[in-house]
Write a protein that holds these residues in place. Sequence first.
Motif, PDB file in Angstrom:
ATOM      1  N   ARG A  21       0.773  -1.304   0.073  1.00 21.50           N
ATOM      2  CA  ARG A  21       0.005  -0.030   0.078  1.00 21.50           C
ATOM      3  C   ARG A  21       0.784   1.075   0.071  1.00 21.50           C
ATOM      4  O   ARG A  21       0.517   2.221  -0.770  1.00 21.50           O
ATOM      5  N   ARG A  22       1.942   1.181   0.939  1.00 20.30           N
ATOM      6  CA  ARG A  22       2.751   2.286   0.815  1.00 20.30           C
ATOM      7  C   ARG A  22       3.563   2.627  -0.207  1.00 20.30           C
ATOM      8  O   ARG A  22       3.770   3.771  -0.916  1.00 20.30           O
ATOM      9  N   ALA A  23       3.829   1.564  -0.913  1.00 20.40           N
ATOM     10  CA  ALA A  23       4.661   1.668  -2.214  1.00 20.40           C
ATOM     11  C   ALA A  23       3.886   2.097  -3.332  1.00 20.40           C
ATOM     12  O   ALA A  23       4.329   3.048  -4.182  1.00 20.40           O
ATOM     13  N   ALA A  24       2.696   1.623  -3.568  1.00 21.30           N
ATOM     14  CA  ALA A  24       1.746   2.342  -4.366  1.00 21.30           C
ATOM     15  C   ALA A  24       1.679   3.823  -4.413  1.00 21.30           C
ATOM     16  O   ALA A  24       1.256   4.488  -5.249  1.00 21.30           O
ATOM     17  N   PRO A  35       7.891  13.479 -14.597  1.00 23.15           N
ATOM     18  CA  PRO A  35       7.628  12.924 -16.273  1.00 23.15           C
ATOM     19  C   PRO A  35       8.074  11.607 -16.461  1.00 23.15           C
ATOM     20  O   PRO A  35       7.339  10.942 -17.304  1.00 23.15           O
ATOM     21  N   ASP A  36       9.304  11.169 -15.756  1.00 24.31           N
ATOM     22  CA  ASP A  36       9.683   9.963 -15.933  1.00 24.31           C
ATOM     23  C   ASP A  36       9.159   8.730 -15.272  1.00 24.31           C
ATOM     24  O   ASP A  36       9.072   8.777 -13.999  1.00 24.31           O
ATOM     25  N   PRO A  37       8.130   7.654 -15.717  1.00 21.83           N
ATOM     26  CA  PRO A  37       7.700   6.743 -15.121  1.00 21.83           C
ATOM     27  C   PRO A  37       8.654   5.622 -14.288  1.00 21.83           C
ATOM     28  O   PRO A  37       8.369   5.246 -13.277  1.00 21.83           O
ATOM     29  N   ALA A  38       9.903   5.577 -14.634  1.00 22.71           N
ATOM     30  CA  ALA A  38      10.688   4.721 -14.275  1.00 22.71           C
ATOM     31  C   ALA A  38      11.062   5.370 -12.839  1.00 22.71           C
ATOM     32  O   ALA A  38      11.553   4.361 -11.901  1.00 22.71           O
ATOM     33  N   LYS A  39      11.060   6.787 -12.679  1.00 22.28           N
ATOM     34  CA  LYS A  39      11.537   7.059 -11.323  1.00 22.28           C
ATOM     35  C   LYS A  39      10.164   6.940 -10.335  1.00 22.28           C
ATOM     36  O   LYS A  39      10.533   6.731  -9.079  1.00 22.28           O
ATOM     37  N   ALA A  40       9.083   6.659 -10.744  1.00 24.96           N
ATOM     38  CA  ALA A  40       8.055   6.318  -9.869  1.00 24.96           C
ATOM     39  C   ALA A  40       8.067   4.751  -9.523  1.00 24.96           C
ATOM     40  O   ALA A  40       7.839   4.349  -8.196  1.00 24.96           O
ATOM     41  N   VAL A  41       8.546   3.991 -10.474  1.00 25.10           N
ATOM     42  CA  VAL A  41       8.763   2.576 -10.371  1.00 25.10           C
ATOM     43  C   VAL A  41       9.812   2.329  -9.103  1.00 25.10           C
ATOM     44  O   VAL A  41       9.599   1.539  -8.191  1.00 25.10           O
ATOM     45  N   THR A  42      10.897   3.357  -9.528  1.00 20.82           N
ATOM     46  CA  THR A  42      11.884   3.115  -8.431  1.00 20.82           C
ATOM     47  C   THR A  42      11.564   3.370  -6.915  1.00 20.82           C
ATOM     48  O   THR A  42      11.957   2.971  -6.032  1.00 20.82           O
ATOM     49  N   ALA A  43      10.742   4.499  -6.884  1.00 16.94           N
ATOM     50  CA  ALA A  43      10.285   4.970  -5.626  1.00 16.94           C
ATOM     51  C   ALA A  43       9.534   3.749  -4.829  1.00 16.94           C
ATOM     52  O   ALA A  43       9.545   3.618  -3.786  1.00 16.94           O
ATOM     53  N   ALA A  44       8.598   3.195  -5.605  1.00 19.36           N
ATOM     54  CA  ALA A  44       7.775   2.119  -5.127  1.00 19.36           C
ATOM     55  C   ALA A  44       8.769   1.081  -4.796  1.00 19.36           C
ATOM     56  O   ALA A  44       8.558   0.473  -3.497  1.00 19.36           O
ATOM     57  N   TYR A  82      -2.562  -3.573  -4.794  1.00 15.78           N
ATOM     58  CA  TYR A  82      -2.950  -2.186  -4.505  1.00 15.78           C
ATOM     59  C   TYR A  82      -2.790  -1.336  -5.420  1.00 15.78           C
ATOM     60  O   TYR A  82      -1.679  -1.277  -5.950  1.00 15.78           O
ATOM     61  N   THR A  83      -3.752  -0.683  -5.712  1.00 17.46           N
ATOM     62  CA  THR A  83      -3.573   0.587  -6.666  1.00 17.46           C
ATOM     63  C   THR A  83      -3.843   1.909  -6.158  1.00 17.46           C
ATOM     64  O   THR A  83      -4.960   1.886  -5.400  1.00 17.46           O
ATOM     65  N   ALA A  84      -2.890   2.844  -6.171  1.00 11.58           N
ATOM     66  CA  ALA A  84      -3.261   4.094  -5.752  1.00 11.58           C
ATOM     67  C   ALA A  84      -3.064   5.140  -6.733  1.00 11.58           C
ATOM     68  O   ALA A  84      -2.495   5.072  -7.740  1.00 11.58           O
ATOM     69  N   GLU A  85      -4.058   6.219  -6.534  1.00 12.37           N
ATOM     70  CA  GLU A  85      -4.154   7.306  -7.432  1.00 12.37           C
ATOM     71  C   GLU A  85      -4.077   8.459  -6.615  1.00 12.37           C
ATOM     72  O   GLU A  85      -4.418   8.802  -5.628  1.00 12.37           O
ATOM     73  N   VAL A  86      -3.278   9.280  -7.498  1.00 18.25           N
ATOM     74  CA  VAL A  86      -2.919  10.687  -6.876  1.00 18.25           C
ATOM     75  C   VAL A  86      -3.091  11.956  -7.888  1.00 18.25           C
ATOM     76  O   VAL A  86      -2.744  11.620  -9.241  1.00 18.25           O
ATOM     77  N   GLU A  87      -3.558  12.948  -7.438  1.00 13.53           N
ATOM     78  CA  GLU A  87      -3.850  13.963  -8.449  1.00 13.53           C
ATOM     79  C   GLU A  87      -3.359  15.279  -7.665  1.00 13.53           C
ATOM     80  O   GLU A  87      -3.438  15.527  -6.541  1.00 13.53           O
TER      81      GLU A  87
END
Length: 88
Positions: A21-24, A35-44, A82-87
């Motif tokens: 949950r925290r990772a998502a 803008p780089d999705p790879a950085k979001a994957v790395t954060a997770a 788990y899916t998280a959405e952020v706006e």
Amino acid sequence: MSLDTEPREKEREMLAILRVRRAAKAGATVAALVPDPAKAVTAARVVLGRYADDARISVSRPGVNGAEARCTVILRRWRVTYTAEVER
């Protein structure tokens, strides 16, 4: 499974669920800002720690920074998704 190991396994499962949950949430937050999705994957993956190698992570976001982003983390060993959405 013996009686001694069963509570430990349940504890590990609960820890895995919390980390997923925290990772998502972390991945979705980074995806909304960067803008780089790879950085979001790395954060997770960083949040997942030792579970990172067993996880499947997907990130979706529009091309505009600050728009709604979504990160889904799947940990098959405990059948956790788990899916998280952020706006932003």
